[in-house]
Design an enzyme around this catalytic site. Structure first.
Site, PDB file in Angstrom:
ATOM      1  N   PRO A   2     -23.868  50.847 -32.795  1.00  0.00           N
ATOM      2  CA  PRO A   2     -23.981  49.382 -32.877  1.00  0.00           C
ATOM      3  C   PRO A   2     -24.841  48.944 -34.058  1.00  0.00           C
ATOM      4  O   PRO A   2     -25.916  49.503 -34.276  1.00  0.00           O
ATOM      5  CB  PRO A   2     -24.651  48.987 -31.559  1.00  0.00           C
ATOM      6  CG  PRO A   2     -24.783  50.209 -30.749  1.00  0.00           C
ATOM      7  CD  PRO A   2     -24.462  51.384 -31.588  1.00  0.00           C
ATOM      8  N   GLU A   3     -24.343  47.984 -34.795  1.00  0.00           N
ATOM      9  CA  GLU A   3     -25.122  47.402 -35.874  1.00  0.00           C
ATOM     10  C   GLU A   3     -25.608  46.029 -35.408  1.00  0.00           C
ATOM     11  O   GLU A   3     -25.578  45.747 -34.209  1.00  0.00           O
ATOM     12  CB  GLU A   3     -24.262  47.316 -37.141  1.00  0.00           C
ATOM     13  CG  GLU A   3     -23.785  48.693 -37.628  1.00  0.00           C
ATOM     14  CD  GLU A   3     -22.954  48.637 -38.908  1.00  0.00           C
ATOM     15  OE1 GLU A   3     -23.161  47.736 -39.724  1.00  0.00           O
ATOM     16  OE2 GLU A   3     -22.084  49.514 -39.065  1.00  0.00           O
TER      17      GLU A   3
END
Ligand code: ZN
Length: 275
Positions: A2-3
């Site tokens: 996840p960014e």
């Protein structure tokens, strides 16, 4: 992994679901995900604490408690914060590492298949010290083209690598670095210091644009990412370059190419548009 948009989605969901709830019990099933705290201390410091707010800093989900403590979760590859209101089945809870019981009968789980993510407890002072080492938030007002220009001018490393350096700019990883550079028509391998102020303005707008649109789409899903509702994000359908090697450029129609030569990660770009 996840960014920023995926982490933002998780934090917003969690905030809406558990704000103002009180933690009534703690159980740790896999202590190896814990950072900065032991299981007994975690249980002691969380018992009776009220959840004030959940938010995001960089790629971290931060849960503020009324005791001044902060739960800091870094999901990394397979971590997920799941709310169990009785509807989660045994498979979904199989990888639960830490469970927080809430005063309304629900529970918040930190589940992590590979256990490469972390669950930390920090007091306010420690959190500030930790947060200060992270770079600027790209969706913050202070992240202007001039600010970005100042950051790029200080280094000769490839601009893509710089965008992903968490000490300089927080929250951007491989997906959104690729996308922002394509939008700004900048070659990812270019020495950062060669970026002009005008290009920095354009790159800043591209970063803010792609991150904001991805948040609206609840993130991009590849492999393991799920939001707090256990769902995948839909930005994957809107990607221009990431994962599209060999497909036509959405701007000029040329075949997109992939290389690992810049930073060891997959970089996908249009050699015609990004020169
Ligand atoms: Zn192109």
């Amino acid at each position: 992994m996840p960014e920023l948009p995926e982490t933002e989605t998780i934090a917003r969901d969690i905030d809406g679901a558990i704000r103002d709830r009180k933690i009534t019990g703690v159980s740790v099933r896999k202590a190896d995900v814990l950072r900065e705290v032991s299981p007994p201390t975690l249980a002691r410091r969380l018992a009776g604490a009220r959840i004030v707010r959940s938010w995001r800093r960089a790629k971290l989900v931060v849960i503020d408690l009324d005791t001044g403590d902060r739960i800091v979760v870094q999901p990394r590859f397979t971590g997920a914060l799941l709310i169990d209101d009785g509807s989660l089945d045994a498979t979904e809870l199989k990888y639960s590492t830490v469970r927080l019981d809430l005063d309304d009968g629900r529970a918040l789980h930190y589940a992590d298949v590979r256990r490469l993510g972390t669950f930390a407890l920090m007091d306010e002072r420690r959190f500030h010290e930790y947060s200060e080492k992270l770079g600027i938030e790209p969706l913050d007002r202070t992240f202007t083209g001039a600010h970005l220009s100042g950051i790029v001018r200080a280094t000769s490393q490839p601009v893509k690598k710089l965008l992903m350096d968490q000490r300089k700019i927080a929250g951007i990883g491989n997906i959104y670095a690729n996308e922002a550079l394509w939008r700004a028509q900048i070659d990812p391998s270019r020495p950062a210091a060669s970026i002009s102020l005008e290009e920095a303005e354009l790159l800043r707008d591209s970063i803010v644009g792609v991150l904001s649109e991805a948040i609206d789409a609840r993130g991009t899903s590849f492999r393991d990412y799920r939001d707090a509702r256990g769902k995948r994000g839909s930005f994957v359908e809107k990607l221009d370059v990431y994962g599209r090697s060999g497909e036509p450029c959405h701007r000029c129609g040329s075949k997109l190419v992939a290389t690992h030569a810049i930073d060891g990660r997959a970089t996908t770009m249009c050699v015609k548009c990004q020169h």
